[in-house]
Scaffold this active site. Structure first.
Site, mmCIF file in Angstrom:
data_model
loop_
_atom_site.group_PDB
_atom_site.id
_atom_site.type_symbol
_atom_site.label_atom_id
_atom_site.label_comp_id
_atom_site.label_asym_id
_atom_site.label_seq_id
_atom_site.Cartn_x
_atom_site.Cartn_y
_atom_site.Cartn_z
ATOM 1 N N THR A 135 0.818 -1.224 0.000
ATOM 2 C CA THR A 135 0.000 0.000 0.000
ATOM 3 C C THR A 135 0.850 1.272 0.000
ATOM 4 O OG1 THR A 135 -0.411 -0.386 2.357
ATOM 5 C CG2 THR A 135 -2.203 -0.901 0.870
ATOM 6 N N ARG A 151 -9.081 -5.329 0.741
ATOM 7 C CA ARG A 151 -9.884 -5.460 1.947
ATOM 8 C C ARG A 151 -10.153 -4.111 2.627
ATOM 9 N NH1 ARG A 151 -10.516 -10.854 3.206
ATOM 10 N NH2 ARG A 151 -9.691 -11.870 1.390
ATOM 11 N N ASP A 208 2.218 -8.855 -6.921
ATOM 12 C CA ASP A 208 2.678 -7.679 -7.649
ATOM 13 C C ASP A 208 4.144 -7.713 -8.067
ATOM 14 O OD1 ASP A 208 4.053 -7.022 -5.226
ATOM 15 O OD2 ASP A 208 2.310 -5.929 -4.497
ATOM 16 N N HIS A 257 0.088 -16.823 -3.774
ATOM 17 C CA HIS A 257 -1.083 -16.558 -4.619
ATOM 18 C C HIS A 257 -0.696 -16.270 -6.062
ATOM 19 C CE1 HIS A 257 -3.294 -15.370 -0.640
ATOM 20 N NE2 HIS A 257 -3.243 -16.662 -0.826
ATOM 21 N N CYS A 315 -4.140 -24.328 -24.328
ATOM 22 C CA CYS A 315 -2.976 -25.094 -24.805
ATOM 23 C C CYS A 315 -1.792 -25.023 -23.848
ATOM 24 C CB CYS A 315 -2.561 -24.634 -26.204
ATOM 25 S SG CYS A 315 -1.716 -23.047 -26.250
ATOM 26 N N CYS A 356 -3.949 -15.922 -26.482
ATOM 27 C CA CYS A 356 -2.834 -16.823 -26.746
ATOM 28 C C CYS A 356 -2.371 -16.663 -28.194
ATOM 29 C CB CYS A 356 -3.288 -18.257 -26.478
ATOM 30 S SG CYS A 356 -2.052 -19.490 -26.894
ATOM 31 N N CYS A 410 -3.141 -20.359 -29.915
ATOM 32 C CA CYS A 410 -4.488 -20.882 -30.190
ATOM 33 C C CYS A 410 -5.593 -19.831 -30.091
ATOM 34 C CB CYS A 410 -4.793 -22.063 -29.273
ATOM 35 S SG CYS A 410 -5.208 -21.573 -27.583
ATOM 36 N N SER A 432 0.170 -7.813 6.847
ATOM 37 C CA SER A 432 -0.891 -8.799 6.651
ATOM 38 C C SER A 432 -1.751 -8.853 7.899
ATOM 39 C CB SER A 432 -0.320 -10.180 6.363
ATOM 40 O OG SER A 432 -1.374 -11.136 6.310
ATOM 41 N N ASN A 467 1.948 -4.584 11.408
ATOM 42 C CA ASN A 467 0.703 -4.431 10.663
ATOM 43 C C ASN A 467 -0.165 -3.377 11.342
ATOM 44 O OD1 ASN A 467 -0.985 -5.443 8.439
ATOM 45 N ND2 ASN A 467 -2.405 -6.002 10.080
HETATM 46 ZN ZN ZN Z 1 -3.290 -21.394 -26.328
#
Ligand code: ZN
Length: 252
Positions: A33, A41, A110, A125, A136, A158, A161, A199, A224
Site C-alpha cells: 500500500t 480489503r 505484484d 497466490h 494449450c 494466446c 491458439c 498482513s 501491521n
Molecule cells: Zn493457447
C-alpha cells in the site's frame, strides 16, 4: 509516523531481527500500500468499490465472463506496473543480502519484492508477471501484452491458439501452488524468527503459516496497522507504517 515513546519497541524488534539465524518474512497487501497498490480489503479504494473481489477474482468469472474479469484485472495490472517498491521491500532485500533472511513468503501478486532485489520469494497466490493459456498451456511473460493491456480494453489472447490468457495468479476456487506451499512450510518449520509485514492474517490457508512457525518455536514480530489473530503470541507488535519501520529493523 512512529509515535514518540515507541522507539523502545522498534529497538526490541531490531534486536530480535538482527540476532535471528533463520529469519522468514510473511508479507501481505499492507507492504505494497505505501507503493500505491490498494488493499482490496480496505474500504475507500475506488477500484474495489466497483467490484466484489470474491466474485470478480474467481475462476468462474474468468471462465464465464472473461471480459468482466479482464476489465478488473487490467486496472490492477496497470496500477502495479506504475508502482515502485518502497523502503519496506528494500529493507527485506537488504536483510536477505545480510544472509539473515532466508525467504519472503508473500500473499502479493505484484512482483515488488523481486523488483526490490529479493531472491527467495515464495508467491503463495501466484504472480501477474506471467500468464498461461488455459487451452494449450502456452505460458508467456505478461510484458508481451503490456502495450495491449495499457492501451485499451482488448483481452490478451494466446498467440498459438487464440484463447483468452489467464494471469498466473491464484483465483478464488483455485488451490495454492503445492510446491510453493511445501517450500513455505519448510521455511516456517526452520525459522527462529518470523516477521509478519502488512498482513492482517485473514486469508486462509496462507495465514496458517506464521502460526505454524510459532508452533515450531519461532519468535514472532508483527508489523501491521490492524490487529491479527496472532497478536497475543507476538513478542513485539509494530502497528505503524511499514515503509518507516522495516528500514529501522534492517539497520538502514
Ligand atoms: Zn493457447
Amino acid at each position: 509516523m512512529i509515535p514518540a515513546g515507541e522507539q523502545e519497541k522498534i529497538e526490541q524488534a531490531r534486536r530480535i531481527v538482527q540476532s535471528a539465524a533463520y529469519l522468514v518474512a510473511f508479507t501481505g497487501a499492507g507492504i505494497s500500500t505505501p507503493s500505491g497498490i490498494p488493499d482490496f480489503r480496505s474500504k475507500g479504494t475506488g477500484l474495489w468499490e466497483r467490484y466484489d473481489p470474491m466474485e470478480v477474482a474467481s475462476l468462474t468469472t474468468f471462465r464465464t465472463a472473461p471480459a468482466r474479469f479482464w476489465d478488473w484485472k487490467r486496472t490492477l495490472m496497470r496500477q502495479v506496473w506504475q508502482s515502485q517498491p518502497n523502503p519496506a521491500h528494500y529493507a527485506l532485500a537488504k536483510l536477505e543480502s545480510q544472509a539473515r533472511l532466508k525467504a519472503v513468503i508473500t500473499q502479493n501478486i505484484d512482483g515488488l519484492h523481486q523488483r526490490a532485489g529479493s531472491q527467495t520469494v515464495l508467491e503463495l497466490h501466484g504472480t501477474i508477471e506471467t500468464m498461461t493459456c488455459p487451452s494449450c498451456r502456452r505460458q508467456a511473460p505478461s510484458s508481451q501484452y503490456r502495450a495491449l493491456i495499457e492501451s485499451g480494453d482488448e483481452m490478451p489472447r494466446c498467440k498459438t491458439c487464440g484463447a483468452v490468457m489467464k494471469p498466473d495468479v491464484v483465483l478464488f476456487e483455485e488451490s495454492l501452488p503445492p510446491r510453493t506451499w511445501r517450500a513455505a512450510e519448510k521455511h516456517c518449520a526452520s525459522a527462529d524468527v518470523i516477521l509478519v509485514v502488512g498482513s492482517s492474517l485473514e486469508v486462509w490457508p496462507a495465514a496458517t503459516l506464521p502460526e505454524f512457525a510459532v508452533s515450531n518455536g519461532a519468535r514472532l514480530i508483527i508489523a501491521n496497522l490492524s490487529p491479527t489473530f496472532l497478536d497475543g503470541r507476538a513478542e513485539v507488535l509494530l502497528p505503524y507504517n511499514v515503509a518507516e519501520t522495516l528500514p529501522l529493523l534492517a539497520g538502514l
